[in-house]
Design a protein around this motif. Sequence first.
Motif, PDB file in Angstrom:
ATOM      1  N   VAL A   7       1.217  -1.188  -0.110  1.00  6.98           N
ATOM      2  CA  VAL A   7       0.053  -0.137   0.102  1.00  6.98           C
ATOM      3  C   VAL A   7       0.981   1.383   0.166  1.00  6.98           C
ATOM      4  O   VAL A   7       2.018   1.234   0.647  1.00  6.98           O
ATOM      5  CB  VAL A   7      -1.098   0.091   1.244  1.00  6.98           C
ATOM      6  N   SER A   8       0.504   2.326  -0.686  1.00  9.46           N
ATOM      7  CA  SER A   8       1.099   3.604  -0.709  1.00  9.46           C
ATOM      8  C   SER A   8       0.407   4.474   0.391  1.00  9.46           C
ATOM      9  O   SER A   8      -0.690   4.639   0.118  1.00  9.46           O
ATOM     10  CB  SER A   8       1.355   4.035  -2.166  1.00  9.46           C
ATOM     11  N   ALA A   9       1.236   4.886   1.189  1.00 10.10           N
ATOM     12  CA  ALA A   9       0.389   5.697   2.301  1.00 10.10           C
ATOM     13  C   ALA A   9       0.386   7.049   1.663  1.00 10.10           C
ATOM     14  O   ALA A   9       1.275   7.619   1.311  1.00 10.10           O
ATOM     15  CB  ALA A   9       1.486   5.781   3.758  1.00 10.10           C
ATOM     16  N   PRO A  10      -0.957   7.648   1.784  1.00  5.76           N
ATOM     17  CA  PRO A  10      -1.133   8.965   1.167  1.00  5.76           C
ATOM     18  C   PRO A  10      -0.684  10.093   2.168  1.00  5.76           C
ATOM     19  O   PRO A  10      -0.473  11.446   1.896  1.00  5.76           O
ATOM     20  CB  PRO A  10      -2.802   9.026   1.150  1.00  5.76           C
ATOM     21  N   ASP A  11      -0.626   9.789   3.482  1.00 10.69           N
ATOM     22  CA  ASP A  11      -0.314  10.727   4.519  1.00 10.69           C
ATOM     23  C   ASP A  11       0.387  10.014   5.776  1.00 10.69           C
ATOM     24  O   ASP A  11       0.315   8.829   5.805  1.00 10.69           O
ATOM     25  CB  ASP A  11      -1.371  11.641   5.118  1.00 10.69           C
ATOM     26  N   LEU A  12       1.051  10.838   6.512  1.00 12.53           N
ATOM     27  CA  LEU A  12       1.668  10.183   7.861  1.00 12.53           C
ATOM     28  C   LEU A  12       0.913   9.306   8.821  1.00 12.53           C
ATOM     29  O   LEU A  12       1.512   8.176   9.097  1.00 12.53           O
ATOM     30  CB  LEU A  12       2.395  11.273   8.529  1.00 12.53           C
ATOM     31  N   PRO A  13      -0.348   9.812   9.129  1.00 10.93           N
ATOM     32  CA  PRO A  13      -1.103   8.907  10.078  1.00 10.93           C
ATOM     33  C   PRO A  13      -1.623   7.616   9.301  1.00 10.93           C
ATOM     34  O   PRO A  13      -1.355   6.662   9.901  1.00 10.93           O
ATOM     35  CB  PRO A  13      -2.636   9.637  10.224  1.00 10.93           C
ATOM     36  N   ALA A  14      -1.550   7.580   7.981  1.00 11.64           N
ATOM     37  CA  ALA A  14      -2.059   6.414   7.355  1.00 11.64           C
ATOM     38  C   ALA A  14      -0.784   5.475   7.463  1.00 11.64           C
ATOM     39  O   ALA A  14      -0.917   4.200   7.495  1.00 11.64           O
ATOM     40  CB  ALA A  14      -2.408   6.477   5.876  1.00 11.64           C
ATOM     41  N   ALA A  15       0.449   6.110   7.245  1.00 15.50           N
ATOM     42  CA  ALA A  15       1.442   5.153   7.249  1.00 15.50           C
ATOM     43  C   ALA A  15       2.032   4.574   8.675  1.00 15.50           C
ATOM     44  O   ALA A  15       2.370   3.538   8.875  1.00 15.50           O
ATOM     45  CB  ALA A  15       2.756   6.066   6.967  1.00 15.50           C
ATOM     46  N   LEU A  16       1.524   5.523   9.672  1.00 18.75           N
ATOM     47  CA  LEU A  16       1.754   5.028  11.177  1.00 18.75           C
ATOM     48  C   LEU A  16       1.017   3.957  11.408  1.00 18.75           C
ATOM     49  O   LEU A  16       1.101   2.819  12.054  1.00 18.75           O
ATOM     50  CB  LEU A  16       1.878   6.099  12.134  1.00 18.75           C
ATOM     51  N   GLN A 177       8.241   8.204  14.891  1.00 17.45           N
ATOM     52  CA  GLN A 177       6.957   8.428  15.387  1.00 17.45           C
ATOM     53  C   GLN A 177       6.265   7.177  15.427  1.00 17.45           C
ATOM     54  O   GLN A 177       6.642   6.143  14.560  1.00 17.45           O
ATOM     55  CB  GLN A 177       6.139   9.533  14.366  1.00 17.45           C
ATOM     56  N   SER A 178       5.227   7.053  15.992  1.00 14.52           N
ATOM     57  CA  SER A 178       4.194   5.996  16.107  1.00 14.52           C
ATOM     58  C   SER A 178       2.939   6.313  16.227  1.00 14.52           C
ATOM     59  O   SER A 178       2.743   7.539  16.544  1.00 14.52           O
ATOM     60  CB  SER A 178       4.705   5.094  16.877  1.00 14.52           C
ATOM     61  N   VAL A 179       2.037   5.587  16.199  1.00 18.30           N
ATOM     62  CA  VAL A 179       0.606   5.943  16.900  1.00 18.30           C
ATOM     63  C   VAL A 179       0.324   6.340  18.184  1.00 18.30           C
ATOM     64  O   VAL A 179      -0.275   6.843  18.703  1.00 18.30           O
ATOM     65  CB  VAL A 179      -0.456   4.772  16.451  1.00 18.30           C
ATOM     66  N   ARG A 180       1.541   6.180  19.008  1.00 17.11           N
ATOM     67  CA  ARG A 180       1.625   6.432  20.277  1.00 17.11           C
ATOM     68  C   ARG A 180       2.190   7.701  20.661  1.00 17.11           C
ATOM     69  O   ARG A 180       2.197   8.190  21.689  1.00 17.11           O
ATOM     70  CB  ARG A 180       2.393   5.504  21.408  1.00 17.11           C
ATOM     71  N   GLY A 181       3.003   8.251  19.631  1.00 22.08           N
ATOM     72  CA  GLY A 181       3.417   9.562  20.044  1.00 22.08           C
ATOM     73  C   GLY A 181       4.770   9.648  19.264  1.00 22.08           C
ATOM     74  O   GLY A 181       5.126   8.939  18.116  1.00 22.08           O
ATOM     75  N   THR A 182       5.594  10.774  19.429  1.00 21.63           N
ATOM     76  CA  THR A 182       7.025  11.136  19.023  1.00 21.63           C
ATOM     77  C   THR A 182       7.945  10.861  20.107  1.00 21.63           C
ATOM     78  O   THR A 182       7.879  11.084  21.376  1.00 21.63           O
ATOM     79  CB  THR A 182       6.972  12.427  18.282  1.00 21.63           C
TER      80      THR A 182
END
Length: 333
Positions: A7-16, A177-182
């Motif tokens: 999958v190609s992530a469109p933005d950072l939240p999607a990538a995380l 970064q992760s979904v938990r923060g930076t």
Amino acid sequence: MRPFSYVSAPDLPAALDAVAAGARPLGGGTNLVDLMRADVERPEALVDVTALPLAGVDELPDGGLRIGATVRNSHLAADKRVRSRYPVLAQSVLAGASGQLRNMATVGGNLLQRTRCPYLRDHAVGCNKREPGSGCAALDGVHRGAAVLGTSEHCIAAHPSDMAVALAALDAVVEVQSVRGTRRIPFCELHRPPGATPHVETTLAPDELITAVELPAAPLARNSHYRKVRDRASFAFALVSVAAALEVRDGRVAEVRLALGGVATTPWRAREAEAVLLGAPATEETFRRAAAAELEPAAPRPDNAFKVELVQRTIVATLRQLAGGRLAEGGAA
């Protein structure tokens, strides 16, 4: 090659989100895809991060630079600010791989490339990185290019990155970064020595993604240099390399940063050598003492024992070049 999803992530939240779900980040793919073809890496899912807004080199308030994780290596080496403020970094990038690979490879991917020796790809023999607990064939096999510092009975592979050696010398900081923060990781704490778990190569959590590398303002870095000794002029890992920055005032070493490549299992910050150098006369005798102190704990194997002397000579030659006409009186060899 084994089946995997992409999958190609469109933005950072999607990538995380994708990384948190177990996907491996894909930048240039110059190492990951290569090892997938060799059936060494077996990810079930890949997330392409190259469309993320992480491809800039930006000014920091203190005069340093923030380098996005998807900046291509060739773009980094060509940046005028990098070339003038941190020449050791530009030189290290240009010393790595080939022009074609530098055009594809990303900064984040470079830092996460596998530490490896030829046995990582050889499924006929043991490799604790490829299959934990299977043994290290390099110990009694082909180990001319292996490490002499930071090794263990489980692995002696040398870290391959040139860029990482310069970043270690420059006191860089890695932003993840992760979904938990930076969080921010001092560069020299990013890579792990092999110990008993050589397959675990970094301190990143499985759900973390490198988003940037920050270089602090460092006037010292303007007088810096990367010296790489290798078997051929291009597309070859270092036998030994040295990244150094030096300031000499009144014939003494006022500031120094020193890191080594090709001789250690991680990008190796030469703390012992720096301690000997700081405040000491800027002479070749001092440079030699510092190099010897750093290599004192080296544990070479029969076919790579030459690296111990070679890296000491390379340290001295690099510091001599940076000291230039500021060598203390009587310091010339």
